[in-house]
Write a protein that holds these residues in place. Sequence first.
Motif, PDB file in Angstrom:
ATOM      1  N   LYS A 178     -21.596  28.267 -21.717  1.00 22.95           N
ATOM      2  CA  LYS A 178     -20.406  28.911 -21.163  1.00 22.95           C
ATOM      3  C   LYS A 178     -19.352  27.868 -20.814  1.00 22.95           C
ATOM      4  O   LYS A 178     -18.152  28.075 -21.055  1.00 22.95           O
ATOM      5  CB  LYS A 178     -20.820  29.715 -19.931  1.00 22.95           C
ATOM      6  CG  LYS A 178     -19.696  30.453 -19.245  1.00 22.95           C
ATOM      7  CD  LYS A 178     -20.245  31.480 -18.268  1.00 22.95           C
ATOM      8  CE  LYS A 178     -21.190  30.887 -17.253  1.00 22.95           C
ATOM      9  NZ  LYS A 178     -21.740  31.886 -16.319  1.00 22.95           N
ATOM     10  N   GLY A 179     -19.778  26.743 -20.247  1.00 21.98           N
ATOM     11  CA  GLY A 179     -18.840  25.670 -19.935  1.00 21.98           C
ATOM     12  C   GLY A 179     -18.190  25.101 -21.186  1.00 21.98           C
ATOM     13  O   GLY A 179     -16.994  24.780 -21.189  1.00 21.98           O
ATOM     14  N   VAL A 180     -18.967  24.983 -22.249  1.00 17.90           N
ATOM     15  CA  VAL A 180     -18.429  24.486 -23.515  1.00 17.90           C
ATOM     16  C   VAL A 180     -17.385  25.458 -24.068  1.00 17.90           C
ATOM     17  O   VAL A 180     -16.312  25.058 -24.534  1.00 17.90           O
ATOM     18  CB  VAL A 180     -19.579  24.265 -24.510  1.00 17.90           C
ATOM     19  CG1 VAL A 180     -19.038  24.037 -25.914  1.00 17.90           C
ATOM     20  CG2 VAL A 180     -20.440  23.082 -24.076  1.00 17.90           C
ATOM     21  N   LEU A 181     -17.681  26.750 -24.020  1.00 20.34           N
ATOM     22  CA  LEU A 181     -16.716  27.743 -24.496  1.00 20.34           C
ATOM     23  C   LEU A 181     -15.458  27.743 -23.636  1.00 20.34           C
ATOM     24  O   LEU A 181     -14.347  27.934 -24.148  1.00 20.34           O
ATOM     25  CB  LEU A 181     -17.360  29.128 -24.515  1.00 20.34           C
ATOM     26  CG  LEU A 181     -18.446  29.332 -25.567  1.00 20.34           C
ATOM     27  CD1 LEU A 181     -19.170  30.649 -25.349  1.00 20.34           C
ATOM     28  CD2 LEU A 181     -17.855  29.290 -26.976  1.00 20.34           C
ATOM     29  N   GLU A 210     -11.679  27.314 -25.214  1.00 23.73           N
ATOM     30  CA  GLU A 210     -10.568  28.236 -24.966  1.00 23.73           C
ATOM     31  C   GLU A 210      -9.410  27.517 -24.274  1.00 23.73           C
ATOM     32  O   GLU A 210      -8.242  27.715 -24.625  1.00 23.73           O
ATOM     33  CB  GLU A 210     -11.026  29.410 -24.106  1.00 23.73           C
ATOM     34  CG  GLU A 210      -9.919  30.450 -23.961  1.00 23.73           C
ATOM     35  CD  GLU A 210     -10.098  31.376 -22.781  1.00 23.73           C
ATOM     36  OE1 GLU A 210      -9.709  32.550 -22.895  1.00 23.73           O
ATOM     37  OE2 GLU A 210     -10.607  30.929 -21.737  1.00 23.73           O
ATOM     38  N   ASN A 211      -9.728  26.694 -23.304  1.00 20.50           N
ATOM     39  CA  ASN A 211      -8.676  25.986 -22.578  1.00 20.50           C
ATOM     40  C   ASN A 211      -7.940  25.012 -23.484  1.00 20.50           C
ATOM     41  O   ASN A 211      -6.732  24.792 -23.328  1.00 20.50           O
ATOM     42  CB  ASN A 211      -9.289  25.241 -21.388  1.00 20.50           C
ATOM     43  CG  ASN A 211      -8.241  24.687 -20.453  1.00 20.50           C
ATOM     44  OD1 ASN A 211      -7.477  25.431 -19.857  1.00 20.50           O
ATOM     45  ND2 ASN A 211      -8.197  23.373 -20.335  1.00 20.50           N
ATOM     46  N   TRP A 212      -8.642  24.442 -24.459  1.00 18.22           N
ATOM     47  CA  TRP A 212      -8.035  23.434 -25.322  1.00 18.22           C
ATOM     48  C   TRP A 212      -7.153  24.066 -26.403  1.00 18.22           C
ATOM     49  O   TRP A 212      -6.035  23.611 -26.646  1.00 18.22           O
ATOM     50  CB  TRP A 212      -9.118  22.569 -25.957  1.00 18.22           C
ATOM     51  CG  TRP A 212      -8.571  21.347 -26.638  1.00 18.22           C
ATOM     52  CD1 TRP A 212      -8.519  21.085 -27.970  1.00 18.22           C
ATOM     53  CD2 TRP A 212      -7.989  20.216 -25.987  1.00 18.22           C
ATOM     54  NE1 TRP A 212      -7.948  19.875 -28.200  1.00 18.22           N
ATOM     55  CE2 TRP A 212      -7.598  19.302 -26.992  1.00 18.22           C
ATOM     56  CE3 TRP A 212      -7.737  19.885 -24.652  1.00 18.22           C
ATOM     57  CZ2 TRP A 212      -6.992  18.088 -26.712  1.00 18.22           C
ATOM     58  CZ3 TRP A 212      -7.127  18.672 -24.369  1.00 18.22           C
ATOM     59  CH2 TRP A 212      -6.765  17.788 -25.390  1.00 18.22           C
ATOM     60  N   ILE A 213      -7.639  25.120 -27.049  1.00 21.49           N
ATOM     61  CA  ILE A 213      -6.852  25.720 -28.128  1.00 21.49           C
ATOM     62  C   ILE A 213      -5.958  26.855 -27.630  1.00 21.49           C
ATOM     63  O   ILE A 213      -5.058  27.296 -28.347  1.00 21.49           O
ATOM     64  CB  ILE A 213      -7.750  26.229 -29.280  1.00 21.49           C
ATOM     65  CG1 ILE A 213      -8.564  27.458 -28.857  1.00 21.49           C
ATOM     66  CG2 ILE A 213      -8.641  25.116 -29.782  1.00 21.49           C
ATOM     67  CD1 ILE A 213      -9.410  28.048 -29.990  1.00 21.49           C
ATOM     68  N   GLY A 214      -6.215  27.342 -26.416  1.00 26.74           N
ATOM     69  CA  GLY A 214      -5.405  28.403 -25.835  1.00 26.74           C
ATOM     70  C   GLY A 214      -6.060  29.763 -25.994  1.00 26.74           C
ATOM     71  O   GLY A 214      -6.713  30.035 -27.012  1.00 26.74           O
ATOM     72  N   PRO A 215      -5.910  30.642 -24.993  1.00 27.75           N
ATOM     73  CA  PRO A 215      -6.556  31.957 -25.036  1.00 27.75           C
ATOM     74  C   PRO A 215      -6.171  32.800 -26.246  1.00 27.75           C
ATOM     75  O   PRO A 215      -7.011  33.522 -26.796  1.00 27.75           O
ATOM     76  CB  PRO A 215      -6.097  32.616 -23.728  1.00 27.75           C
ATOM     77  CG  PRO A 215      -5.771  31.478 -22.819  1.00 27.75           C
ATOM     78  CD  PRO A 215      -5.222  30.402 -23.708  1.00 27.75           C
ATOM     79  N   ALA A 216      -4.916  32.737 -26.672  1.00 24.93           N
ATOM     80  CA  ALA A 216      -4.474  33.574 -27.797  1.00 24.93           C
ATOM     81  C   ALA A 216      -5.171  33.155 -29.087  1.00 24.93           C
ATOM     82  O   ALA A 216      -5.650  34.002 -29.859  1.00 24.93           O
ATOM     83  CB  ALA A 216      -2.957  33.498 -27.947  1.00 24.93           C
ATOM     84  N   GLN A 217      -5.239  31.839 -29.322  1.00 26.53           N
ATOM     85  CA  GLN A 217      -5.894  31.381 -30.545  1.00 26.53           C
ATOM     86  C   GLN A 217      -7.399  31.596 -30.473  1.00 26.53           C
ATOM     87  O   GLN A 217      -8.042  31.905 -31.494  1.00 26.53           O
ATOM     88  CB  GLN A 217      -5.577  29.903 -30.780  1.00 26.53           C
ATOM     89  CG  GLN A 217      -4.130  29.660 -31.200  1.00 26.53           C
ATOM     90  CD  GLN A 217      -3.888  28.236 -31.651  1.00 26.53           C
ATOM     91  OE1 GLN A 217      -4.594  27.317 -31.258  1.00 26.53           O
ATOM     92  NE2 GLN A 217      -2.884  28.046 -32.490  1.00 26.53           N
ATOM     93  N   PHE A 218      -7.972  31.436 -29.303  1.00 25.62           N
ATOM     94  CA  PHE A 218      -9.400  31.692 -29.138  1.00 25.62           C
ATOM     95  C   PHE A 218      -9.715  33.146 -29.480  1.00 25.62           C
ATOM     96  O   PHE A 218     -10.647  33.442 -30.238  1.00 25.62           O
ATOM     97  CB  PHE A 218      -9.802  31.378 -27.695  1.00 25.62           C
ATOM     98  CG  PHE A 218     -11.283  31.412 -27.437  1.00 25.62           C
ATOM     99  CD1 PHE A 218     -12.021  30.244 -27.447  1.00 25.62           C
ATOM    100  CD2 PHE A 218     -11.939  32.606 -27.171  1.00 25.62           C
ATOM    101  CE1 PHE A 218     -13.395  30.260 -27.192  1.00 25.62           C
ATOM    102  CE2 PHE A 218     -13.302  32.633 -26.915  1.00 25.62           C
ATOM    103  CZ  PHE A 218     -14.034  31.460 -26.933  1.00 25.62           C
ATOM    104  N   ARG A 219      -8.912  34.050 -28.975  1.00 26.23           N
ATOM    105  CA  ARG A 219      -9.144  35.472 -29.222  1.00 26.23           C
ATOM    106  C   ARG A 219      -8.913  35.812 -30.692  1.00 26.23           C
ATOM    107  O   ARG A 219      -9.675  36.591 -31.279  1.00 26.23           O
ATOM    108  CB  ARG A 219      -8.202  36.284 -28.341  1.00 26.23           C
ATOM    109  CG  ARG A 219      -8.422  37.779 -28.396  1.00 26.23           C
ATOM    110  CD  ARG A 219      -7.441  38.459 -27.466  1.00 26.23           C
ATOM    111  NE  ARG A 219      -7.658  39.886 -27.375  1.00 26.23           N
ATOM    112  CZ  ARG A 219      -6.859  40.719 -26.719  1.00 26.23           C
ATOM    113  NH1 ARG A 219      -5.807  40.227 -26.069  1.00 26.23           N
ATOM    114  NH2 ARG A 219      -7.123  41.999 -26.666  1.00 26.23           N
TER     115      ARG A 219
END
Length: 879
Positions: A410-413, A417-426
């Motif tokens: 979970k910490g890795v994920l 998400e924080n690195w690529i941004g929530p929109a790109q993660f989604r």
Amino acid sequence: MPKSLRRLATLLSLFVAGGALAASQPVDPLRLTREVEPVAQSVELTLDPAKDDFSGRVIIDLLANQPFTSFRLNAEGPTFSTATLTSADGEVTTLQAEVTNAKFAIVTLTAPKSLGIGNYKLVIDFTAKYPRDGLGLYKTVSRDEPYLFTQFEDKHARKAFPCWDEPEFKINWQLTLKIPATLEAVTNAAVAYESRDGDWKTIVFGRTPPMPSYIVALAVGPFEYVPVPGWTVPGRIITPKGQSALAAEAVRLTPRIMARLEEYFGIPYPYAKYDQIAVPEYVYGAMENAGLVTFTDRLLLMDPEKPSFSQRRSLASVIAHEGAHMWFGDLVTMKWWDDLWLNESFADWMAGRIIGHEFPEFRIQVAESRGIKGAMRSDALPSITAIRRPVTAESDLAQLVDELTYNKGKGVLNMVENWIGPAQFRAAMRTYFLKHRWGNTVSDDLWAAFSATSGDDITGLLAAFINKPGVPLVTLALDPDGKLRLSQRRFHNLGDPQLEGQWQIPVVLAWGKGGEVHRERILLKDLEQVVAIPGLADADWIYPNAGESGYFRWNLSPELNARLARRSAALAPIERVGLLDNTSALFNAGLINGTDYLAYVTAFGGDLDPDVNTSVIASVGGLRNTFITPPSRPAYNSYRTAILRPILDRIGLQPVAGEPVYHGPLRNALYGALGYEAADPVVIAECRRLAALFLENPRQVDAALRTTALSVAAYHGDAAFFATIQAAFEKAPSPIVRSATLDALGSFHDPVLAGQALAFSLTPAVNSTEFLGVLFDISGDPDLRELAVDWTIAHYDAIAAKAPAEYVAGLIGVAGGAEPELFNRLRDFLLAPERKTEFAQINITKSAERLAVRQRLREKEQANVVKFLETYQGKTPRD
């Protein structure tokens, strides 16, 4: 680590008829192959919970991809009566069934002659007994009523019926159950039709979409149903008889959570219904069976009028976790169990995102961050293994799962998400699901989607975090020219060996100047790296892990640490909680001394945030096992009371109308910290008052305080109160009362009463999945730890006969806080050849490493800690 792979050469000839293996043959000879594979399976069972055995038939549509004489499937428990194979043109062949590996439940079916490529129908009639250990299709008795439930993950479907019991075989299933007419039955699918014949009824359930065997589920018993309205598919909360009034909170939470999940994934919920069922005897917390999620009853059911904040948050989190699995795990399934960590980590990560968005009052981000920090503590141990571990058919998967499986992943994920941004993660997630729905994947498929969407090398970034053990330590200092120097190494505790490690670490730096807060993103790839950040040299404070989004420990130079200490109030609550946790880690590593550590903890005692207060309670409590001896107990309890009692005075001894909902768990934690050994007379008196009210009517007591009030009263209780608690447990009308009274039975401080509680735990009144709670509660009392260890050794055979195997493998935890002599006594007992198991060895090694750190830390810092406690004058640096 997984067990060594046995090369069973004699089995290789059984895969195909007299020829070479197909190119797709897995390395693991205990895995099933696809020369003959299932396409769909029907299961017909005659089930009566009042009996101890059952009968059944499976009808499996097969596809032979090459000529064959024999093929293999899994069955463990079912005794075959007949097995026939019918070809597409109607030719019937009787098969010879042979158990070719009993230990790993491999059955080989052999035809008298070679058969050709094509479609076949396999029919097997069998009988079996219900296990009573909570695995497979098992029987339990609750409030004098017998029930049947299932738990098939990871390889327990084979105990209920013959099947291809591996996640890669995703097929359609149809269940038909013949049961007593007075009972109810539920499965993954809705009822297609039902017929009655005297005292029996036959229920035919609908055909499911493709599913692996481990998420097939059924239950039989005198159930009650509570509809869950307000969502796109039918749903119910299903309870044992007489428990439906306790389902209201689950009904309230479910539609909001599932609708939000559906929105996030951008794919409609993939199954025809969504039932959630309360199970009174359950090995695990919950299980993501498609369309029929199972929960331990004490988690799903609660007081409809006064559910506590912690109960509601836990339930919401688990509903979201299991709901996320409907997509991640069920719709798209891992190809093999070595990616279980990703399956569970993602569901946990997703639950945090959904609950944080839908129920901000739960402050779930702080709770999630605490879990990740807990994984870091384990990840610092020398013996720890990577979260992605090789798994063979020999591995006991349930015993390989640990806190890293959920929380490190979970910490890795979080970092991704924080690195690529929530929109790109989604966007990456949606691409992944659209491409792979109803199929199987490996983790690289997901990383490829992230990389393609973001343009970053996500696989490279994650490699060391996933495939190697350990947590990084990032050290930060300012050079004379004002540039920031960052370095990395693998974090280790005091006296542990310095092991190698290098990561690509996404560092998000927060810093403040003149009341403005800035953010800076740095990808730390090298062992040492220097960056120039305009204005940073003059920052009022620097915080290395903004939002607690990174999976690493950090250490500031003395000068930067002094700046942060002066301005820590500028940090968000989640960061202040993270600061306290990181400070504790540095203390355990020997990087700060006991005086400075306690000054930090004491300073935060005046913080007004309840989550920070909770961390202070944990930090103060954490001193107990390492540093406190009988001579220093008075000073320790005086310090503990001086730090914590003002917090309780501030929020009040009892809840008041309109107070923040998160005051409930804080007040509960304070009751425990001040009510047991600290023996605050006001808290004890209040707990006794609340305990009397609870035993009269549980609803008279605030739900947040029920269990702790009862347990504190028990800690200071006598034989008469013990008898009252035991009677209340035996007559418990609900999981709420049962759970609270069982915890109280394990809380008595009187050694005689503790011994009586242990004896009672082995009686049939306490079930297999709850009785060890009494033992572990007693072992948590330092004065009773020797009693608990002696009892464990004396009653090991009875414990092993009653408890699930993974529970038994954790028995070293009874001595987890003990001194070396006592710890070694239990360790040596558990490692005797007749008792030793691989997972017990893993747990013992971890516990021994933690004990060694405590001993080294005590030797280095006890004088500093005790001096601080003895000279503390009730003032904090903030005063």
